[in-house]
Design a protein around this motif. Structure first.
Motif, PDB file in Angstrom:
ATOM      1  N   GLU A   2     -43.041 -52.184 -12.801  1.00  0.00           N
ATOM      2  CA  GLU A   2     -42.891 -51.461 -14.060  1.00  0.00           C
ATOM      3  C   GLU A   2     -41.422 -51.202 -14.369  1.00  0.00           C
ATOM      4  N   PRO A   4     -38.248 -49.246 -15.318  1.00  0.00           N
ATOM      5  CA  PRO A   4     -37.935 -47.815 -15.165  1.00  0.00           C
ATOM      6  C   PRO A   4     -37.791 -47.123 -16.517  1.00  0.00           C
ATOM      7  N   GLN A   7     -32.515 -45.610 -16.057  1.00  0.00           N
ATOM      8  CA  GLN A   7     -31.778 -46.386 -15.055  1.00  0.00           C
ATOM      9  C   GLN A   7     -30.276 -46.159 -15.242  1.00  0.00           C
ATOM     10  N   SER A  30     -32.832 -45.464 -10.319  1.00  0.00           N
ATOM     11  CA  SER A  30     -33.778 -45.598 -11.430  1.00  0.00           C
ATOM     12  C   SER A  30     -34.962 -44.679 -11.192  1.00  0.00           C
ATOM     13  N   GLY A  32     -39.094 -44.035 -12.344  1.00  0.00           N
ATOM     14  CA  GLY A  32     -40.285 -44.615 -12.946  1.00  0.00           C
ATOM     15  C   GLY A  32     -41.055 -43.624 -13.803  1.00  0.00           C
ATOM     16  N   ARG A  33     -41.945 -44.137 -14.603  1.00  0.00           N
ATOM     17  CA  ARG A  33     -42.749 -43.316 -15.514  1.00  0.00           C
ATOM     18  C   ARG A  33     -43.658 -42.358 -14.742  1.00  0.00           C
ATOM     19  N   SER A  35     -42.918 -39.832 -12.880  1.00  0.00           N
ATOM     20  CA  SER A  35     -42.440 -39.282 -11.605  1.00  0.00           C
ATOM     21  C   SER A  35     -41.704 -37.962 -11.826  1.00  0.00           C
ATOM     22  N   THR A 198     -42.151 -38.285 -17.458  1.00  0.00           N
ATOM     23  CA  THR A 198     -41.189 -38.226 -16.360  1.00  0.00           C
ATOM     24  C   THR A 198     -40.411 -36.912 -16.428  1.00  0.00           C
TER      25      THR A 198
END
Length: 225
Positions: A2, A4, A7, A30, A32-33, A35, A198
């Motif tokens: 996926e 990021p 980043q 980076s 991720g979605r 998180s 996020t």
């Protein structure tokens, strides 16, 4: 893999005080979605400086920055302001509410500025966020009448109003007692789990940091972990 949500590539930052001094040193990572990431470290390590670059409020840096796969470093101030309003929600140590406005109006303001929806729709969304955050009954009170913990929950509702890709917090529990800090942490955690939004929080509170999904540890302008 996926793409990021956020980043950073080789971010460097210098201050002139009075000579040129390097505050951030080759920062790359980076996120991720969905998180929940905390940036932590001792006072003066550069974590808040980094957050202001990541949030596009500081454009005086070297390196590359991508939000939602879009390069930000070449954009002008007007384009960055639009990115901030559409894709980033902010929660700071100080709530920055407009004290003479009521709670509902404070939450609605960023969406009214964006102008994508009618005021009626914005009001419905704002009330829903206030209900989720447990302060629905405070909607028509002036911000000045609220406790510190309530004000911070209003600030979170305001950050959520435009359905941002990422919520950024700069010491969002810095002025709160443990009970309210735990409430705010729980809200951030739920945002990640329920909405897949996020969350990136700068904090000096080790207890808050260690409960995040991931810790980015900083020291002397560098990332250790």
């Amino acid at each position: 893999m996926e793409t990021p949500v956020l980043q950073a590539i080789n971010i460097n930052k210098y201050f002139l005080d009075p000579v040129r001094f390097r505050v951030l040193k080759d920062i790359s990572f980076s996120i991720g979605r969905g998180s929940f990431v905390s940036i932590t470290g001792k006072s003066g390590c550069g974590k808040s400086t980094l957050l202001y670059i990541l949030s596009t409020m500081d454009t005086d840096y070297e390196g590359e920055l991508f939000l939602d796969n879009e390069a930000l470093q070449e954009k002008d101030n007007a384009a960055l302001a639009l990115v901030r309003n559409q894709k980033i929600g902010f929660v700071f140590q100080f709530h920055y509410l407009i004290e003479e406005f009521n709670v509902l109006k404070n939450v609605m303001l960023p969406a009214m500025k964006l102008g994508k929806f009618s005021n009626e729709m914005i009001e419905q969304k704002a009330m829903q966020h206030l209900k989720t955050l447990g302060i629905y009954d405070q909607a028509l009170k002036n911000a000045s009448q609220l406790s510190g913990g309530q004000k911070q929950r209003v600030a979170i509702a305001r950050a959520l109003i435009n359905d941002p890709l990422i919520i950024m917090g700069d010491e969002p529990t810095g002025n709160l007692d443990k009970k309210n800090s735990d409430i705010v942490f729980g809200i951030f955690k739920e945002i990640c789990l329920e909405n897949k939004q996020t969350t990136l929080v700068v904090t000096h509170d080790p207890d808050f940091a260690k409960r995040a999904d991931r810790i980015i540890q900083m020291e002397d302008g560098k990332i250790l972990l």
